[in-house]
Design an enzyme around this catalytic site. Structure first.
Site, PDB file in Angstrom:
ATOM      1  CG  ASN A  38       9.563  -3.439   4.418  1.00 40.94           C
ATOM      2  OD1 ASN A  38      10.292  -4.346   4.812  1.00 40.94           O
ATOM      3  ND2 ASN A  38       8.661  -3.615   3.473  1.00 40.94           N
ATOM      4  CB  SER A 128      -4.768  -2.920  -1.808  1.00 39.13           C
ATOM      5  OG  SER A 128      -4.763  -4.306  -1.988  1.00 39.13           O
ATOM      6  CE1 TYR A 153      -1.273  -3.000   3.530  1.00 41.58           C
ATOM      7  CE2 TYR A 153      -2.588  -4.642   2.386  1.00 41.58           C
ATOM      8  CZ  TYR A 153      -1.738  -3.562   2.346  1.00 41.58           C
ATOM      9  OH  TYR A 153      -1.370  -3.024   1.134  1.00 41.58           O
ATOM     10  CE  LYS A 157      -2.708   0.031   1.771  1.00 45.99           C
ATOM     11  NZ  LYS A 157      -1.838   1.211   1.746  1.00 45.99           N
TER      12      LYS A 157
HETATM   13  P1  NAD Z   1       7.351  -1.142   0.845  1.00 44.54           P
HETATM   14  O1  NAD Z   1       7.311  -1.667   2.246  1.00 44.54           O
HETATM   15  O2  NAD Z   1       8.433  -1.606  -0.048  1.00 44.54           O
HETATM   16  O3  NAD Z   1       7.396   0.452   0.890  1.00 44.54           O
HETATM   17  C1  NAD Z   1       6.810   1.220   1.920  1.00 44.54           C
HETATM   18  C2  NAD Z   1       7.871   2.186   2.428  1.00 44.54           C
HETATM   19  O4  NAD Z   1       7.288   2.997   3.451  1.00 44.54           O
HETATM   20  C3  NAD Z   1       9.071   1.477   3.053  1.00 44.54           C
HETATM   21  O5  NAD Z   1      10.250   2.016   2.482  1.00 44.54           O
HETATM   22  C4  NAD Z   1       8.983   1.811   4.540  1.00 44.54           C
HETATM   23  O6  NAD Z   1      10.252   1.920   5.139  1.00 44.54           O
HETATM   24  C5  NAD Z   1       8.220   3.132   4.526  1.00 44.54           C
HETATM   25  N1  NAD Z   1       7.433   3.451   5.709  1.00 44.54           N
HETATM   26  C6  NAD Z   1       6.539   2.650   6.354  1.00 44.54           C
HETATM   27  N2  NAD Z   1       5.974   3.319   7.375  1.00 44.54           N
HETATM   28  C7  NAD Z   1       6.516   4.575   7.376  1.00 44.54           C
HETATM   29  C8  NAD Z   1       6.337   5.731   8.182  1.00 44.54           C
HETATM   30  N3  NAD Z   1       5.506   5.753   9.214  1.00 44.54           N
HETATM   31  N4  NAD Z   1       7.062   6.842   7.876  1.00 44.54           N
HETATM   32  C9  NAD Z   1       7.932   6.840   6.843  1.00 44.54           C
HETATM   33  N5  NAD Z   1       8.142   5.775   6.048  1.00 44.54           N
HETATM   34  C10 NAD Z   1       7.438   4.653   6.314  1.00 44.54           C
HETATM   35  O7  NAD Z   1       5.926  -1.412   0.211  1.00 44.54           O
HETATM   36  P2  NAD Z   1       5.432  -1.293  -1.306  1.00 44.54           P
HETATM   37  O8  NAD Z   1       5.182  -2.657  -1.817  1.00 44.54           O
HETATM   38  O9  NAD Z   1       6.288  -0.377  -2.062  1.00 44.54           O
HETATM   39  O10 NAD Z   1       4.009  -0.641  -1.074  1.00 44.54           O
HETATM   40  C11 NAD Z   1       3.801   0.770  -1.167  1.00 44.54           C
HETATM   41  C12 NAD Z   1       2.349   1.074  -0.853  1.00 44.54           C
HETATM   42  O11 NAD Z   1       1.518   0.350  -1.753  1.00 44.54           O
HETATM   43  C13 NAD Z   1       1.900   0.651   0.543  1.00 44.54           C
HETATM   44  O12 NAD Z   1       0.982   1.617   1.015  1.00 44.54           O
HETATM   45  C14 NAD Z   1       1.205  -0.666   0.315  1.00 44.54           C
HETATM   46  O13 NAD Z   1       0.253  -0.929   1.308  1.00 44.54           O
HETATM   47  C15 NAD Z   1       0.562  -0.417  -1.027  1.00 44.54           C
HETATM   48  N6  NAD Z   1       0.260  -1.637  -1.777  1.00 44.54           N
HETATM   49  C16 NAD Z   1       1.263  -2.545  -2.033  1.00 44.54           C
HETATM   50  C17 NAD Z   1       0.964  -3.719  -2.721  1.00 44.54           C
HETATM   51  C18 NAD Z   1       2.017  -4.770  -2.984  1.00 44.54           C
HETATM   52  O14 NAD Z   1       1.656  -5.908  -3.269  1.00 44.54           O
HETATM   53  N7  NAD Z   1       3.316  -4.437  -2.925  1.00 44.54           N
HETATM   54  C19 NAD Z   1      -0.334  -3.951  -3.175  1.00 44.54           C
HETATM   55  C20 NAD Z   1      -1.321  -3.006  -2.924  1.00 44.54           C
HETATM   56  C21 NAD Z   1      -1.005  -1.837  -2.217  1.00 44.54           C
HETATM   57  N1  UFG Z   2       1.499 -18.032  -3.253  1.00 44.81           N
HETATM   58  C1  UFG Z   2       1.988 -19.321  -3.280  1.00 44.81           C
HETATM   59  N2  UFG Z   2       3.167 -19.580  -2.652  1.00 44.81           N
HETATM   60  C2  UFG Z   2       3.874 -18.609  -2.006  1.00 44.81           C
HETATM   61  C3  UFG Z   2       3.373 -17.287  -1.993  1.00 44.81           C
HETATM   62  C4  UFG Z   2       2.175 -17.039  -2.625  1.00 44.81           C
HETATM   63  O1  UFG Z   2       1.375 -20.216  -3.849  1.00 44.81           O
HETATM   64  O2  UFG Z   2       4.931 -18.916  -1.436  1.00 44.81           O
HETATM   65  C5  UFG Z   2       0.242 -17.742  -3.964  1.00 44.81           C
HETATM   66  C6  UFG Z   2      -0.851 -17.214  -3.059  1.00 44.81           C
HETATM   67  O3  UFG Z   2      -1.590 -18.274  -2.506  1.00 44.81           O
HETATM   68  C7  UFG Z   2      -1.658 -16.376  -4.031  1.00 44.81           C
HETATM   69  C8  UFG Z   2      -0.632 -15.869  -5.032  1.00 44.81           C
HETATM   70  O4  UFG Z   2       0.498 -16.714  -4.892  1.00 44.81           O
HETATM   71  O5  UFG Z   2      -2.550 -17.181  -4.697  1.00 44.81           O
HETATM   72  C9  UFG Z   2      -0.199 -14.442  -4.788  1.00 44.81           C
HETATM   73  O6  UFG Z   2       0.177 -14.317  -3.421  1.00 44.81           O
HETATM   74  P1  UFG Z   2       0.948 -13.038  -2.861  1.00 44.81           P
HETATM   75  O7  UFG Z   2       1.209 -13.289  -1.401  1.00 44.81           O
HETATM   76  O8  UFG Z   2       2.104 -12.701  -3.722  1.00 44.81           O
HETATM   77  O9  UFG Z   2      -0.123 -11.868  -3.062  1.00 44.81           O
HETATM   78  P2  UFG Z   2      -1.596 -11.694  -2.508  1.00 44.81           P
HETATM   79  O10 UFG Z   2      -2.484 -11.685  -3.707  1.00 44.81           O
HETATM   80  O11 UFG Z   2      -1.920 -12.661  -1.456  1.00 44.81           O
HETATM   81  O12 UFG Z   2      -1.536 -10.275  -1.814  1.00 44.81           O
HETATM   82  C10 UFG Z   2      -0.767  -9.194  -2.360  1.00 44.81           C
HETATM   83  C11 UFG Z   2      -0.196  -8.352  -1.230  1.00 44.81           C
HETATM   84  C12 UFG Z   2      -1.289  -7.623  -0.517  1.00 44.81           C
HETATM   85  C13 UFG Z   2      -2.088  -6.843  -1.497  1.00 44.81           C
HETATM   86  C14 UFG Z   2      -2.620  -7.753  -2.569  1.00 44.81           C
HETATM   87  C15 UFG Z   2      -3.368  -6.999  -3.605  1.00 44.81           C
HETATM   88  O13 UFG Z   2       0.513  -9.186  -0.308  1.00 44.81           O
HETATM   89  O14 UFG Z   2      -0.716  -6.720   0.406  1.00 44.81           O
HETATM   90  O15 UFG Z   2      -1.544  -8.436  -3.198  1.00 44.81           O
HETATM   91  O16 UFG Z   2      -2.643  -5.957  -4.103  1.00 44.81           O
HETATM   92  F1  UFG Z   2      -3.103  -6.229  -0.877  1.00 44.81           F
END
Ligand code: NAD
Ligand code: UFG
Length: 345
Positions: A38, A128, A153, A157
C-alpha cells in the site's frame, strides 16, 4: 551523535514515512521494512529530500519470519521497533477477514517472537480509537471502555493490544507503548510526502482534496441526521506530523528506561471534536478553494462522534498536538497539488 537503530515496519506508508522523517531528524538511524502493498518506493526519495538521509530499506513481508530474521542479521543492533505494517481498510476487512487477521496478527507475532532474542528494548504499536467503538461519553480517555469491534480490522487492533499485553505479562524482556490514533490527516509541510491512497479514497480528506482538484465530481457527506450540532459525524483530526513526533518520544522513553509500566497506552488526538461540515468549511476558508459536496445517507458502521481526551499523553509524554486545523488542511491541499505537478494524479 548518531542514536540507536530503529526498525520501522510499514515505513513507506502514510504515517510511517512521516515518522521516519522525525526519527532521522532526531538523530536515529532507521531501517524500513515494507512489502509496498500500500505504498510506493518513491517515498524514500521524499524522505531523503526532506532529511538529506536515505533510510535503509528492505522490501519484504513481515508475515515471513525468515525475512525478519535475515533483516536482524543484516542490520545488527536494532534497539526499537515501530510497527505500522498492517492492512487498514475497514470495508475491505469485512470482505477479506482472513487476510486482515493473518497480515496484522502474523506481523505482530513475528516481531514479538524475535524481539527478545535480538535484544530489542521496546515496540511502539499503531492502535486506533476504533477500540472505543461508539463511546457513551466524549472525550474518551485511555480508561474508557473497550467496545466490541465492528469490523475485523478493528478487531485486529483490539487483539493486538491483548497479545502485546499477554506477551509482556509472561515476562518478555522488552517494553511496549500502544498509541491509539484518532484521525490522522494532512501532509508534511514540505509537500514531499503525504497520503497516497490506492484507487477511490475511502477516507474523508483524500476524497475532499481529490474533489477540490477536480478528480472527483463531488464529495458525499455521509449523513446530516446524527445527534450532533450540525447533524454530521464528529471526529478528532490530528495532524500527521504531530502524530509522528509522538512516536519519537515513545521510542526515546523506552530506550532510556523512562516507561512507568511495561505496557503504556496513550490517546493521540487534539481533544477537539470537529464535524464533517465544519471540516469542509475549514478547508474552504484555509485554501480559498470550494469543495462541491452533497448530503447523502449514512455510511454503514460509522461512529456518530468520538474525540480524544489527550491529557495523559500531554502530561506524561510531554507531547501535544500543535498544528492548527487550518494549517493541516493547507498541507493536505499542497500535497494534492504536488501530486498533480508530478503527474501522479
Ligand atoms: P499505510 O497503508 O499507508 O501504511 C502501512 C504500510 O505497511 C504500507 O506501506 C504497506 O505497504 C505496509 N505493509 C502492510 N502489510 C505489510 C506486511 N505484511 N509487511 C510489510 N509491510 C506491510 O497506513 P497508515 O495510514 O500509515 O497506517 C499505519 C498504521 O497505523 C496501521 O497499522 C494502521 O492500521 C494504523 N492506523 C491508521 C489510521 C489512519 O487513519 N491512517 C488510524 C489508526 C491506526
Ligand atoms: N466521510 C464522509 N464522506 C466521505 C468519507 C468520509 O462524509 O467520502 C465522513 C465519515 O462518515 C466520517 C468522517 O468523514 O464521519 C471520517 O471518515 P473517515 O473514513 O476519514 O475516517 P473514520 O473515522 O471512519 O475511520 C478512520 C480510519 C480507521 C481508523 C479510524 C480511527 O479509516 O481505519 O479513522 O483512527 F480506525
Amino acid at each position: 551523535m548518531k542514536k540507536e537503530r530503529i526498525l520501522v515496519t510499514g515505513g513507506t506508508g502514510y504515517i510511517g514515512s512521516h515518522t521516519v522523517v522525525e526519527l532521522q531528524q532526531a538523530g536515529y538511524s532507521v531501517v524500513i521494512i515494507d512489502n509496498l502493498s500500500n505504498s510506493n518506493i518513491s517515498v524514500l526519495d521524499g524522505i531523503e529530500r526532506i532529511t538529506g538521509i536515505r533510510p535503509d530499506f528492505v522490501e519484504g513481508d513481515c508475515t515471513d519470519i525468515d525475512t525478519l530474521r535475515k533483516l536482524f542479521t543484516d542490520y545488527p543492533g536494532i534497539k526499537g521497533i515501530i510497527n505500522f505494517a498492517a492492512s487498514k481498510a475497514v470495508g475491505e476487512s469485512m470482505q477479506k477477514p482472513i487476510l486482515y487477521y493473518r497480515n496484522n496478527l502474523d506481523t505482530l507475532l513475528n516481531l514479538l517472537d524475535l524481539m527478545g532474542p535480538e535484544g530489542v528494548k521496546g515496540i511502539v504499536f499503531s492502535s486506533s480509537c476504533t477500540v472505543y467503538g461508539e463511546p457513551d461519553v466524549n472525550p474518551v480517555t485511555e480508561k474508557s471502555p473497550i467496545k466490541k469491534a465492528t469490523s475485523p480490522y478493528g478487531n485486529t487492533k483490539q487483539i493486538s493490544e491483548e497479545i502485546i499485553t499477554d506477551v509482556i505479562a509472561a515476562g518478555a524482556p522488552f517494553k511496549a507503548i500502544l498509541l491509539r490514533y484518532f484521525n490522522p490527516v494532512g501532509a508534511h509541510p514540505s509537500a514531499e510526502i503525504g497520503e497516497l491512497p490506492n484507487g477511490v479514497p475511502q477516507n474523508l480528506i483524500p476524497y475532499l482534496t481529490q474533489t477540490a482538484i477536480g478528480i472527483r465530481k463531488e464529495l458525499s457527506v455521509f449523513g446530516n441526521d446524527y445527534d450532533t450540532p450540525d447533524g454530521s459525524c464528529i471526529r478528532d483530526y490530528i495532524n500527521v506530523v504531530d502524530l509522528a513526533k509522538a512516536h519519537v518520544i515513545a521510542v526515546e522513553r523506552m530506550l532510556t528506561d523512562k516507561s512507568e509500566a511495561p505496557v503504556e497506552i496513550f490517546n493521540l488526538g487534539t481533544g477537539n471534536g470537529v464535524s464533517v461540515l465544519e471540516l469542509i468549511n475549514t478547508f474552504e476558508e484555509a485554501t480559498g478553494v470550494k469543495v462541491p459536496h452533497k448530503i447523502v445517507g449514512r455510511r454503514a458502521g460509522d461512529i456518530e462522534k468520538v474525540w480524544a481526551d489527550p491529557t495523559y499523553a500531554n502530561e506524561v509524554l510531554g507531547w501535544k498536538a500543535e498544528a492548527s486545523l487550518a494549517d493541516t488542511m493547507r498541507s493536505a491541499w499542497a500535497w494534492q497539488q504536488r501530486l498533480r505537478e508530478r503527474g501522479v494524479m
